[in-house]
Design an enzyme around this catalytic site. Structure first.
Site, PDB file in Angstrom:
ATOM      1  N   ASP A  50       0.861  -1.184   0.000  1.00 44.46           N
ATOM      2  CA  ASP A  50       0.000   0.000   0.000  1.00 44.46           C
ATOM      3  C   ASP A  50       0.896   1.232   0.000  1.00 44.46           C
ATOM      4  OD1 ASP A  50      -1.938   1.894   0.380  1.00 44.46           O
ATOM      5  OD2 ASP A  50      -2.916   0.860   2.053  1.00 44.46           O
ATOM      6  N   TYR A  55      -0.782   9.827  -4.548  1.00 43.77           N
ATOM      7  CA  TYR A  55      -0.757  10.984  -5.458  1.00 43.77           C
ATOM      8  C   TYR A  55       0.244  12.030  -4.983  1.00 43.77           C
ATOM      9  CZ  TYR A  55      -5.169   9.340  -7.586  1.00 43.77           C
ATOM     10  OH  TYR A  55      -6.142   8.622  -8.220  1.00 43.77           O
ATOM     11  N   ARG A  87      -0.638  16.381   6.966  1.00 48.22           N
ATOM     12  CA  ARG A  87      -1.401  15.623   7.965  1.00 48.22           C
ATOM     13  C   ARG A  87      -1.061  16.062   9.374  1.00 48.22           C
ATOM     14  NH1 ARG A  87      -2.265   9.541   5.343  1.00 48.22           N
ATOM     15  NH2 ARG A  87      -2.301  10.374   3.230  1.00 48.22           N
ATOM     16  N   ASP A 142      -3.051   2.340  -5.953  1.00 42.70           N
ATOM     17  CA  ASP A 142      -1.960   2.400  -4.981  1.00 42.70           C
ATOM     18  C   ASP A 142      -1.830   1.159  -4.105  1.00 42.70           C
ATOM     19  OD1 ASP A 142      -4.257   2.773  -3.540  1.00 42.70           O
ATOM     20  OD2 ASP A 142      -3.452   4.362  -2.287  1.00 42.70           O
ATOM     21  N   GLU A 143      -2.543   0.102  -4.456  1.00 37.92           N
ATOM     22  CA  GLU A 143      -2.400  -1.114  -3.671  1.00 37.92           C
ATOM     23  C   GLU A 143      -2.171  -2.319  -4.578  1.00 37.92           C
ATOM     24  OE1 GLU A 143      -5.480  -1.729  -0.758  1.00 37.92           O
ATOM     25  OE2 GLU A 143      -5.749   0.424  -0.478  1.00 37.92           O
TER      26      GLU A 143
END
Length: 731
Positions: A50, A55, A87, A142-143
């Site tokens: 993952d 992006y 974040r 993305d995984e």
DNA sequence: CCGGGGAATT
DNA sequence: AATTCCC
């Protein structure tokens, strides 16, 4: 999942001479079809990889200066992902742009509507993984899941493994003990992550477990750029930690609501719920699968994704409407009120029409002829008019055109003639073009009653269902729900390509009357098969027409299709007004970067300052070659002796006869192959493996299946042909 | 829950 | 062709 598979295809499986059945019968997963007697891989080792804020990572690779600033990737008015600097300042995924900017005024925003680069990098990741191990399944961009069971078994014969790489769920300094396979899996996970980092510059998390379910659940335990292994004795624990049933992968919104209606909200609720009762609500296969999932049991195989089955491109725009819609507003409001009481109605649905792509146009597409689109647009408009007939108003919010049933493609990675020809002759192109459309979502928020006039239309042709979007920016107090509805996305899908099953239904309908009156060519007096559009037919070159009419050309399976579709208000007849055809915005990708093409979507703001700022004020330290992954020319940092050996062995360079799915093509000398540099070998293997199957059609129609005992889906997919990766490669 | 995608099932 | 699931 496979439960239903082997129920429905049992016959095929038993009659195709399979000796090596891959499907496991987990002790606790036993179900109706009792006769499962497998030796099978008792201990699968599955990886889930993952990428971290994918992006944002891609953007930071393109412009390293972004690494040190809070970065958000914006689609419309939402932050779809952001880097970790952002974040730390309170920005989260799926947060509105307004809120994100409140929390983090220095937030740098980049537009993420154009997925080209993300898609490109995403496929590089999958290809890299595939070069190490053939069983790679994509889940989103993305995984990736990787089934490393065979790799582990090989290493098990060579080495002993005492320790884990990375974390082990619920445990601190634990030894491998009797979990050698998982321990080896954790080492492979670490190697793959290292390879991603060194050759692509990407970091991510990994989960190591005995199933896809478990690997996925455990991979996020330690978040940025770390990995976690789940031991079997902690399965109950990790399942119990799940917030609710919705958190179980495979249980979506609808399913969780149905479960809730049964009084089931926690994972334990479902674990303890009588299977018989579950079967009543969901049917046996789904019930069993759901129950298994709740118990942490997942026997679904890692199915190599291979080349994509569809490609599409979309663009969104604001509502399309004309003054004529004033009438309909009132009806809308009334309908909305009524519908608010009626149950679901939730979302709108999409309509589409399709028809075959004429062969000669197909040739133009393939040859890159620049006038192909001109021909296609004619066809597409006909399809459109099949859905929206007459001259009533329409309110499209989305348009989509799509090719399906793609012809096989030649591989890109290796230009060798023999290999190329292997792929080029064979099936003829069976393209389809699909057009779709979306209409505005029915029923919005609480009524914004707008004045309307009564313009009489045939009752059924009136497009009820669109409340006029009188929700103005001014009343958007908190930029959330109301705004979002007011901004109700209107999308226009520009293009897409799909490789589908071969026997795709062609929905072209005969148009009742038109024969000689239509004034076709000389051949047009013939009766056409009902699935051939006479107007399209008329456009064909005469020799093609003749060919189509010849007895040798079976009309049974439609060769290819063109279609038009879109989203419309639920249960409403679709109408269209006059000849107005909505002109979408140019796709974002065609606009100069920083162009505020979508500025209108931010209520109360005429522009998007952050967009401009992010592009113009950042030091553009990135050079063009900064875009390329650091290791493009260079090989993975070889500790790869072992890995290269894996590849070589899998390729048949070793002595053991490779299983048929993994070998080099028959025209490649295994000895020569084995002497190639390891990284070249891996690339070749990856390229060969990516060739798509002829079809995913049930094995019963495939005359000669090799007794390669993998899951039939995996076997089909691993086949050959139709490499679409070129679509994602630059230049 | 709404972006721009995807895939599988019905 | 539509729904459901996934990111």
């Amino acid at each position: 999942m496979e439960n239903s598979d082997d129920n429905s295809d049992e016959e095929n499986e038993w009659t195709t001479g399979f000796t090596d059945v891959t499907l496991e019968s987990h002790p606790a997963a036993v179900h109706g079809t009792g006769s499962n007697r497998q030796p099978t891989p008792t201990h699968r080792v599955i990886l889930h990889l993952d990428l971290d804020c994918f992006y944002a990572q891609v953007e930071m690779i393109r412009n390293p200066a972004l690494r040190s600033v809070p970065l958000g990737i914006q689609q419309k008015y939402m932050i779809v992902t952001c880097n970790y600097v952002a974040r730390e300042q309170g920005v989260t995924k799926l947060m509105s742009v307004v809120e994100a900017q409140q929390r983090c005024p220095q937030l740098v925003l980049l537009r993420g509507e154009d997925l080209t680069q993300y898609r490109d990098m995403s496929y590089r990741v999958t290809e890299l993984l595939t070069s190490y191990c053939p069983l790679v399944e994509r889940l989103g961009f993305d995984e990736n899941y990787v089934d490393v069971t065979e790799m582990v078994e090989r290493r098990l014969t060579q080495t002993n493994c005492f320790s884990f790489q990375g974390h082990v769920y619920n445990r601190s300094g634990t030894n491998a003990g009797d979990h050698q396979r998982l321990a080896l899996g954790s080492h492979i996970a670490a190697e793959l992550r290292a390879a991603m980092d060194s050759t692509l510059g990407l970091t991510g998390c990994a989960g190591v477990a005995t199933s896809k379910l478990l690997a996925k659940l455990v991979s996020g335990t330690f978040k940025p750029n770390q990995q976690t292994t789940l031991l079997p004795e902690d399965v109950d624990d990790i399942m119990g930690q799940l917030g609710g049933l919705r958190r179980v992968p495979g249980v979506g919104h609808q399913t969780s609501k149905r479960l809730q209606a049964l009084g089931l909200v926690s994972v334990q609720d479902l674990q303890l719920f009588p299977l018989a009762d579950l079967v009543k609500e969901f049917g046996a296969p789904t019930a069993q699968r759901l129950k298994n999932l709740s118990l942490g049991i997942d026997t679904s195989p890692v199915t190599p994704t291979g080349a994509p089955q569809s490609l599409s491109d979309e663009d969104s725009f604001k509502k399309i409407s004309t003054a004529k819609e004033v009438l309909e507003k009132t009806q809308d409001l009334l309908n909305s009120l009524v519908e608010r009481y009626s149950a679901d109605n939730k979302w709108f649905s999409r309509e589409s029409r399709q028809c075959p792509v004429p062969h000669h146009i197909g040739q133009k597409i393939i040859s890159g002829s620049s006038d192909a689109p001109a021909h296609l647009v004619t066809i597409a408009m006909k399809l459109f008019h099949k859905m929206v007939e007459g001259s009533t108003a329409f309110h499209l919010t989305l348009l989509n055109v799509c090719f399906t049933n793609l012809p096989p493609r030649v591989p890109t990675a290796t230009g060798k003639g023999a290999i190329t020809s292997f792929f080029t002759h064979g099936t003829s192109p069976r393209n389809s073009l699909i057009m779709s459309q979306t209409q505005e979502q029915p029923s919005g928020g609480p009524g914004h009653v707008c004045g309307s006039e009564d313009v009489e239309r045939s009752a059924q042709s009136v497009m009820t269902q669109h409340h006029f979007l009188m929700t103005t920016p001014a009343e958007s107090t908190s930029g959330s729900e109301t705004d979002q509805h007011a901004l109700a996305a209107t999308k226009s899908v520009v293009s897409s390509v799909t490789r589908g099953r071969q026997g795709v239904t062609c929905s072209t309908q005969a148009q009742a009357e038109h024969d000689s009156t239509s004034g076709g060519g000389p051949l047009f007096d013939f009766r056409l098969p009902p699935n051939v559009d006479p107007e399209v037919f008329r456009e064909l070159p005469e020799d093609i027409q003749r060919e189509l009419l010849s007895p040798a050309f079976p009309r049974a399976p439609p060769a290819s299709c063109v279609s038009v579709s879109g989203d419309v208000p639920a249960r409403r007849p679709l109408c269209f007004g006059s000849d107005e055809y909505p002109a979408p915005h140019p796709p974002a990708s065609q606009l100069p970067s920083g162009s505020p093409s979508d500025s209108h979507q931010l209520p109360g703001r005429g522009d998007s300052p952050a967009d401009v700022r992010s592009c113009d004020t950042l030091p553009l330290t990135v050079s063009d070659d900064g875009q390329l992954p650091p290791g493009t020319a260079g090989l993975a940092p070889e500790k790869n002796g072992a890995v290269a050996a894996d590849a070589r062995r899998a390729a048949g360079g070793g002595r053991q006869a490779p299983s048929s799915g993994h070998g080099v093509p028959g025209d490649v000398d295994p000895t020569v192959f084995s002497e190639l540099p390891p990284d070249v070998q891996r690339e070749l293997m990856a390229a060969w493996r990516q060739q798509k199957p002829v079809s995913k059609v049930p094995s019963s129609v495939k005359p000669e299946r090799k007794p390669f005992g993998k899951d039939k889906k995996a076997a089909a997919k691993g086949g050959q042909q139709n490499n679409l990766y070129k679509y994602f490669k630059p230049g």
